[in-house]
Motif scaffolding. Sequence first.
Motif, PDB file in Angstrom:
ATOM      1  N   GLN A  37      33.632  33.072  37.874  1.00  0.00           N
ATOM      2  CA  GLN A  37      34.737  33.493  38.743  1.00  0.00           C
ATOM      3  C   GLN A  37      34.268  34.575  39.723  1.00  0.00           C
ATOM      4  N   GLU A  75      40.783  38.972  45.843  1.00  0.00           N
ATOM      5  CA  GLU A  75      39.923  38.310  44.846  1.00  0.00           C
ATOM      6  C   GLU A  75      40.721  37.888  43.621  1.00  0.00           C
ATOM      7  N   GLU A  86      34.147  34.209  43.740  1.00  0.00           N
ATOM      8  CA  GLU A  86      35.000  35.079  44.557  1.00  0.00           C
ATOM      9  C   GLU A  86      34.223  35.920  45.569  1.00  0.00           C
ATOM     10  N   GLU A  87      32.895  35.941  45.444  1.00  0.00           N
ATOM     11  CA  GLU A  87      32.064  36.674  46.426  1.00  0.00           C
ATOM     12  C   GLU A  87      32.450  36.268  47.847  1.00  0.00           C
ATOM     13  N   ASN A 134      33.587  44.193  38.199  1.00  0.00           N
ATOM     14  CA  ASN A 134      35.044  44.381  38.017  1.00  0.00           C
ATOM     15  C   ASN A 134      35.759  43.062  37.755  1.00  0.00           C
ATOM     16  N   HIS A 135      35.099  42.179  37.035  1.00  0.00           N
ATOM     17  CA  HIS A 135      35.691  40.870  36.770  1.00  0.00           C
ATOM     18  C   HIS A 135      35.763  40.529  35.272  1.00  0.00           C
ATOM     19  N   ALA A 136      35.621  41.525  34.425  1.00  0.00           N
ATOM     20  CA  ALA A 136      35.659  41.238  32.984  1.00  0.00           C
ATOM     21  C   ALA A 136      37.062  40.816  32.562  1.00  0.00           C
ATOM     22  N   TRP A 137      37.117  39.972  31.568  1.00  0.00           N
ATOM     23  CA  TRP A 137      38.401  39.492  31.044  1.00  0.00           C
ATOM     24  C   TRP A 137      38.740  40.204  29.737  1.00  0.00           C
ATOM     25  N   VAL A 138      40.016  40.459  29.544  1.00  0.00           N
ATOM     26  CA  VAL A 138      40.488  41.137  28.331  1.00  0.00           C
ATOM     27  C   VAL A 138      40.098  40.340  27.085  1.00  0.00           C
ATOM     28  N   ILE A 139      40.279  39.037  27.136  1.00  0.00           N
ATOM     29  CA  ILE A 139      40.041  38.177  25.973  1.00  0.00           C
ATOM     30  C   ILE A 139      38.598  38.265  25.482  1.00  0.00           C
ATOM     31  N   GLY A 147      36.494  40.830  25.552  1.00  0.00           N
ATOM     32  CA  GLY A 147      36.324  42.054  24.759  1.00  0.00           C
ATOM     33  C   GLY A 147      36.882  41.888  23.356  1.00  0.00           C
ATOM     34  N   THR A 172      34.141  32.515  27.467  1.00  0.00           N
ATOM     35  CA  THR A 172      35.004  33.269  28.392  1.00  0.00           C
ATOM     36  C   THR A 172      34.178  34.224  29.260  1.00  0.00           C
ATOM     37  N   ARG A 220      39.041  43.295  49.781  1.00  0.00           N
ATOM     38  CA  ARG A 220      38.421  42.253  48.956  1.00  0.00           C
ATOM     39  C   ARG A 220      39.049  42.230  47.559  1.00  0.00           C
ATOM     40  N   LYS A 244      31.662  42.729  33.964  1.00  0.00           N
ATOM     41  CA  LYS A 244      32.235  44.087  34.037  1.00  0.00           C
ATOM     42  C   LYS A 244      31.676  44.845  35.245  1.00  0.00           C
ATOM     43  N   LEU A 254      40.827  48.875  35.338  1.00  0.00           N
ATOM     44  CA  LEU A 254      39.814  49.882  35.641  1.00  0.00           C
ATOM     45  C   LEU A 254      40.407  51.264  35.387  1.00  0.00           C
ATOM     46  N   GLY A 311      45.201  38.983  32.629  1.00  0.00           N
ATOM     47  CA  GLY A 311      44.096  38.845  31.684  1.00  0.00           C
ATOM     48  C   GLY A 311      42.792  39.448  32.158  1.00  0.00           C
ATOM     49  N   ALA A 312      42.870  40.306  33.191  1.00  0.00           N
ATOM     50  CA  ALA A 312      41.658  40.994  33.660  1.00  0.00           C
ATOM     51  C   ALA A 312      41.596  42.370  33.028  1.00  0.00           C
ATOM     52  N   GLU A 313      40.397  42.853  32.785  1.00  0.00           N
ATOM     53  CA  GLU A 313      40.270  44.208  32.257  1.00  0.00           C
ATOM     54  C   GLU A 313      40.633  45.191  33.361  1.00  0.00           C
ATOM     55  N   ARG A 338      41.034  37.234  39.750  1.00  0.00           N
ATOM     56  CA  ARG A 338      40.382  37.792  38.572  1.00  0.00           C
ATOM     57  C   ARG A 338      41.216  37.513  37.327  1.00  0.00           C
ATOM     58  N   GLY A 339      40.611  37.769  36.185  1.00  0.00           N
ATOM     59  CA  GLY A 339      41.330  37.572  34.929  1.00  0.00           C
ATOM     60  C   GLY A 339      41.363  36.122  34.483  1.00  0.00           C
ATOM     61  N   GLN A 340      41.769  35.946  33.236  1.00  0.00           N
ATOM     62  CA  GLN A 340      41.806  34.617  32.635  1.00  0.00           C
ATOM     63  C   GLN A 340      42.798  33.702  33.361  1.00  0.00           C
ATOM     64  N   TYR A 347      29.219  39.419  29.551  1.00  0.00           N
ATOM     65  CA  TYR A 347      30.391  40.320  29.648  1.00  0.00           C
ATOM     66  C   TYR A 347      30.042  41.554  30.486  1.00  0.00           C
ATOM     67  N   ASP A 369      43.224  33.748  36.519  1.00  0.00           N
ATOM     68  CA  ASP A 369      42.643  33.451  37.837  1.00  0.00           C
ATOM     69  C   ASP A 369      43.631  33.759  38.972  1.00  0.00           C
TER      70      ASP A 369
END
Lengths: 121, 272
Positions: free
Chosen positions: A107, B177, A111-112, A65-70, A72, A100, B173, A62, B242, B238-240, B179-181, A58, B183
Amino acid sequence: MKHLKLIVSTGLLLLVLGCAEPGRNAEVGTSDSVDESVDVQDASNDVRSILDQAESAYAAAKAKNHAWVITGRLLTSASEALEAGNEAAAMVEAKRALFTAQASVTQANKEETAWRGRVPK
Amino acid sequence: MKAGLFILMFLGIASQAVADPEADRVAFEKFYKERLPGIEIAAHKDGAYALDAAKREQWLEIEDFPPYEIAVDEGESLFSVAFANGKSYTDCFANGGMGIKQTYPYFDLDRGEVITLELAINNCRDANDEAQLDYMGEEMGNISAYMAFTSRGNKFDIKVPEEAVEAYEQGKRFYYERRGQLDFACSSCHMDIVGGLLRAEILSASIGHATHWPTYRFKWEQIGGIQRRFLQCNEQVGAESLAQQSKAYRNLEYFLTYMNNGMELNGPASRR
């Protein structure tokens, strides 16, 4: 014939008593009680280990900048369940959190480079 | 033969690495012209209301009594209040802060970072020993609404100097990109399925996304900035999200606003 019936009945009785013996020991003895507490401790350690892995993944997501809400939410509920002594529920939530978190890292890594393919030319 | 292939590969990699914001913007505009041929590029300043006649009609009726009007009035009052040291916002901004939003965000060469209008407002307060404002608070919304109002009709003129290319590329970028559940990238909704429906909402084009901020959103029941919308978009997939005015969000705003260069500012506005 009567002798045969007596022998069979006695044998069955002994068999039943024999099978029941460990249970009786468990009720009165101390060795099985110690084993149970070791199991509980092991389960708790297992959950903690999975939680640590999930938290680490996680944090990696983070940082990108790719952390998921679920993730946490699952980490929180797993920790709460563990604190409440509910190892089974904690294990389920911790495994979900790990899954997750790892998916979000995958992901981020993908995505890089993948994002470049979406830029209109 | 092998040497030739190597040179071609090298040139290919090198061309990927060299950023050309103006070429990006031209390609961006071309994309929407081809995807939505019936809509003039300039019309996208109205967002989804440029894409649906019935929704546009309802929106125009709302604009007869704009819900952001009070924010503009209060923003004007707040803007004119002197700080404790006797100075005011007018001392911090070019042209006294009037009609300048079309140049924001800009890349500050001394600081080496993107400065948005909201950040500049707080930097001004910092410089005058005033407490910072909450980026999602009413006071920030009102002051920026007033400043946007004085910039209405001006056209975006965002610059990307050589030193800013990295920040621009980071923003670009972030936009593309996934992101999130779910995608999703920003481009998933606002390019891939632009003009389509997500539930009952029509997906707007990103080419008008920077023009109308801050915006009164009925969902928020108050006026808010573009980065609040970034936050919400991230969470919807579903992405955190910022922090407001984080480097990543400022870079995203920089890229997105550059893509809107030449478009007319019409903020503040109202949206559902």
